[in-house]
Scaffold this active site. Sequence first.
Site, PDB file in Angstrom:
ATOM      1  N   TYR A 100     -10.372   0.936  10.635  1.00 22.12           N
ATOM      2  CA  TYR A 100     -11.887   1.277   9.853  1.00 22.12           C
ATOM      3  C   TYR A 100     -12.463   0.805   8.749  1.00 22.12           C
ATOM      4  O   TYR A 100     -13.476   0.631   7.960  1.00 22.12           O
ATOM      5  CB  TYR A 100     -12.289   3.308   9.948  1.00 22.12           C
ATOM      6  CG  TYR A 100     -10.714   3.366   8.585  1.00 22.12           C
ATOM      7  CD1 TYR A 100     -10.566   2.966   7.611  1.00 22.12           C
ATOM      8  CD2 TYR A 100      -9.604   3.656   9.315  1.00 22.12           C
ATOM      9  CE1 TYR A 100      -9.297   3.191   6.446  1.00 22.12           C
ATOM     10  CE2 TYR A 100      -8.430   4.141   8.485  1.00 22.12           C
ATOM     11  CZ  TYR A 100      -8.425   3.688   6.832  1.00 22.12           C
ATOM     12  OH  TYR A 100      -6.991   4.190   6.817  1.00 22.12           O
ATOM     13  N   LYS A 101     -11.601  -0.529   8.678  1.00 24.77           N
ATOM     14  CA  LYS A 101     -12.159  -1.324   7.754  1.00 24.77           C
ATOM     15  C   LYS A 101     -12.704  -2.702   8.331  1.00 24.77           C
ATOM     16  O   LYS A 101     -14.238  -2.455   8.550  1.00 24.77           O
ATOM     17  CB  LYS A 101     -10.345  -1.864   7.208  1.00 24.77           C
ATOM     18  CG  LYS A 101      -9.594  -0.699   5.661  1.00 24.77           C
ATOM     19  CD  LYS A 101      -8.604  -1.339   5.506  1.00 24.77           C
ATOM     20  CE  LYS A 101      -8.619  -0.028   5.348  1.00 24.77           C
ATOM     21  NZ  LYS A 101      -6.699   0.349   4.240  1.00 24.77           N
ATOM     22  N   PHE A 146       0.481  -1.186   0.011  1.00 27.15           N
ATOM     23  CA  PHE A 146      -0.379   0.343  -0.116  1.00 27.15           C
ATOM     24  C   PHE A 146       0.767   1.043   0.206  1.00 27.15           C
ATOM     25  O   PHE A 146       1.779   1.002   0.460  1.00 27.15           O
ATOM     26  CB  PHE A 146      -1.309  -0.251   1.078  1.00 27.15           C
ATOM     27  CG  PHE A 146      -2.323   1.141   1.853  1.00 27.15           C
ATOM     28  CD1 PHE A 146      -2.939   1.020   1.047  1.00 27.15           C
ATOM     29  CD2 PHE A 146      -1.618   2.140   2.190  1.00 27.15           C
ATOM     30  CE1 PHE A 146      -4.767   1.511   0.566  1.00 27.15           C
ATOM     31  CE2 PHE A 146      -2.964   2.972   1.642  1.00 27.15           C
ATOM     32  CZ  PHE A 146      -3.795   3.315   1.128  1.00 27.15           C
ATOM     33  N   ASP A 186       2.158  -4.810   8.172  1.00 22.95           N
ATOM     34  CA  ASP A 186       0.493  -4.265   8.478  1.00 22.95           C
ATOM     35  C   ASP A 186      -0.521  -4.792   8.425  1.00 22.95           C
ATOM     36  O   ASP A 186      -0.244  -5.611   7.217  1.00 22.95           O
ATOM     37  CB  ASP A 186       0.839  -3.539   6.911  1.00 22.95           C
ATOM     38  CG  ASP A 186      -0.235  -2.744   6.910  1.00 22.95           C
ATOM     39  OD1 ASP A 186      -1.917  -2.716   7.539  1.00 22.95           O
ATOM     40  OD2 ASP A 186      -0.127  -1.377   6.730  1.00 22.95           O
ATOM     41  N   ARG A 211     -12.818  -4.902  -7.396  1.00 20.21           N
ATOM     42  CA  ARG A 211     -12.694  -4.845  -5.426  1.00 20.21           C
ATOM     43  C   ARG A 211     -13.640  -5.387  -5.004  1.00 20.21           C
ATOM     44  O   ARG A 211     -14.631  -4.554  -4.948  1.00 20.21           O
ATOM     45  CB  ARG A 211     -11.384  -4.150  -4.836  1.00 20.21           C
ATOM     46  CG  ARG A 211     -10.429  -4.936  -3.797  1.00 20.21           C
ATOM     47  CD  ARG A 211     -10.057  -3.511  -3.846  1.00 20.21           C
ATOM     48  NE  ARG A 211     -10.486  -2.795  -2.575  1.00 20.21           N
ATOM     49  CZ  ARG A 211      -9.759  -2.152  -1.509  1.00 20.21           C
ATOM     50  NH1 ARG A 211      -8.754  -2.234  -1.177  1.00 20.21           N
ATOM     51  NH2 ARG A 211     -10.380  -1.036  -1.631  1.00 20.21           N
TER      52      ARG A 211
HETATM   53  C1  LIG Z   1      -5.884   1.189   4.303  1.00 18.47           C
HETATM   54  C2  LIG Z   1      -4.417   0.971   4.583  1.00 18.47           C
HETATM   55  C3  LIG Z   1      -3.677   2.039   4.943  1.00 18.47           C
HETATM   56  C4  LIG Z   1      -4.651   3.282   5.325  1.00 18.47           C
HETATM   57  O1  LIG Z   1      -2.669   4.098   6.440  1.00 18.47           O
HETATM   58  P1  LIG Z   1      -4.138   5.414   6.712  1.00 18.47           P
HETATM   59  O2  LIG Z   1      -3.193   6.344   7.207  1.00 18.47           O
HETATM   60  O3  LIG Z   1      -4.840   5.483   7.996  1.00 18.47           O
HETATM   61  O4  LIG Z   1      -4.288   6.036   5.826  1.00 18.47           O
HETATM   62  C5  LIG Z   1      -2.578   2.109   5.674  1.00 18.47           C
HETATM   63  N1  LIG Z   1      -2.139   0.713   4.999  1.00 18.47           N
HETATM   64  C6  LIG Z   1      -2.715  -0.227   5.015  1.00 18.47           C
HETATM   65  C7  LIG Z   1      -2.295  -1.706   3.765  1.00 18.47           C
HETATM   66  C8  LIG Z   1      -3.713  -0.542   3.922  1.00 18.47           C
HETATM   67  O5  LIG Z   1      -4.381  -0.724   3.802  1.00 18.47           O
END
Ligand SMILES: *Cc1c(COP(=O)(O)O)cnc(C)c1O
Length: 386
Positions: free
Chosen positions: A219-220, A128, A194, A361
């Site tokens: 939040y997911k 990500f 992560d 997705r």
């Molecule tokens: C959704 C997601 C993030 C989001 O990071 P924020 O700091 O909350 O914006 C980071 N890493 C991964 C792998 C994600 O899926």
Amino acid sequence: MSEQSAARAAELDASDELAVCRELFSLDKETVYLDGNSLGALPRHVPDRMRDVMEREWGQLRIRSWDESGWWTAPERTGDRIAPIIGAAAGTTVVGDSTSVNVFKALVAAIRMADPARDEVLVDATTFPTDGYVAESAARMTGKRLVPYTPGDPMGPRTAAVLVNHVDYRTGRLHDLPGITAAAHEAGALAVWDLCHSAGALPVGLEAHEVDFAVGCTYKYLNGGPGSPAFLYVRPDHQSSFDSPLPGWNSHADPFGMTPDFTPGTGAVRGRVGTPDILSMLALESALDVWDGVSIEAVRAKSLALTDFFLEHVTLESVTPAAHAERGSQVSLRCADAGAVMKELIARGVVGDFRQPDILRFGFTPLYVGFADAERAAAVLASVLA
Ligand SMILES: *Cc1c(COP(=O)(O)O)cnc(C)c1O
């Protein structure tokens, strides 16, 4: 054919022990919500709790709530609610800041803990973006070299730390957390995971697999609400040497001593920085009630059954692995004109998302998505493509 699949979906829903959880969420019958891997649905009881937080705790008690309403200790308390979902013990997980910020804390701390002669920081090549950006800066600040890592690649005497996304956000591929963590340790390096797309979706087993550090979103799959604070896990035996690159007054052993010198606190509080974001934190804490009595193993079993079912009913090429051991809780399909197709799906009540350049997705959140939803999504997709 479609009558048959609808009947099969109804049968699967009827024997689904998690089906009752759906009633805990605020969802309308017209929508099939397959974007809970981006923003989890609202648990129904949260607005009442937030009304109480706003009107009584903030409105009436004001400053007294830091103590009397437990605001000050909410980061550790909420971390302890998340810990069992990710296979961690109490006192190891703290909630606060964003995942991006926690990636920074965890990765820099891991680098500081590694042998200084080790000069490479590995980051999964399809990470990500935010993890990659933060890792590049962390490597530069600590004088290390950033090296793209393909899970399965060997690590060696130059590896200081490796940062891997447990589930690839684009393809839905589940990486081998036990194997990669063990390989990192074998090579003398530290592993940072992560868990944004695995926390609340599948068993993680942080403690069982001796993961050094982990971070993730709430939040997911944890339904904490838009921008709810992230979590940071530090392995129990690393806690006393955890040297956060962002020490703040909240991570101090005696925050109200207001001393000019920094003495780190013990345990999860070391992962804190500044004043916590109480409204979001308490919404998350309340949202976690939906997990009472739910086993993450049952969630995983249903997730695999749901994604299997969906994959059987779609014709597009799946970029999500077919093997259960390599699949997260989403299905990503390759599709020409995917952006326009997703727009049309959303207009017809099937909400997933589009990822560049050609990916549709669909996230499957077992607490509130059922087999009839998967069946309807596949049918609507077929009619949009026709
Ligand atoms: C959704 C997601 C993030 C989001 O990071 P924020 O700091 O909350 O914006 C980071 N890493 C991964 C792998 C994600 O899926």
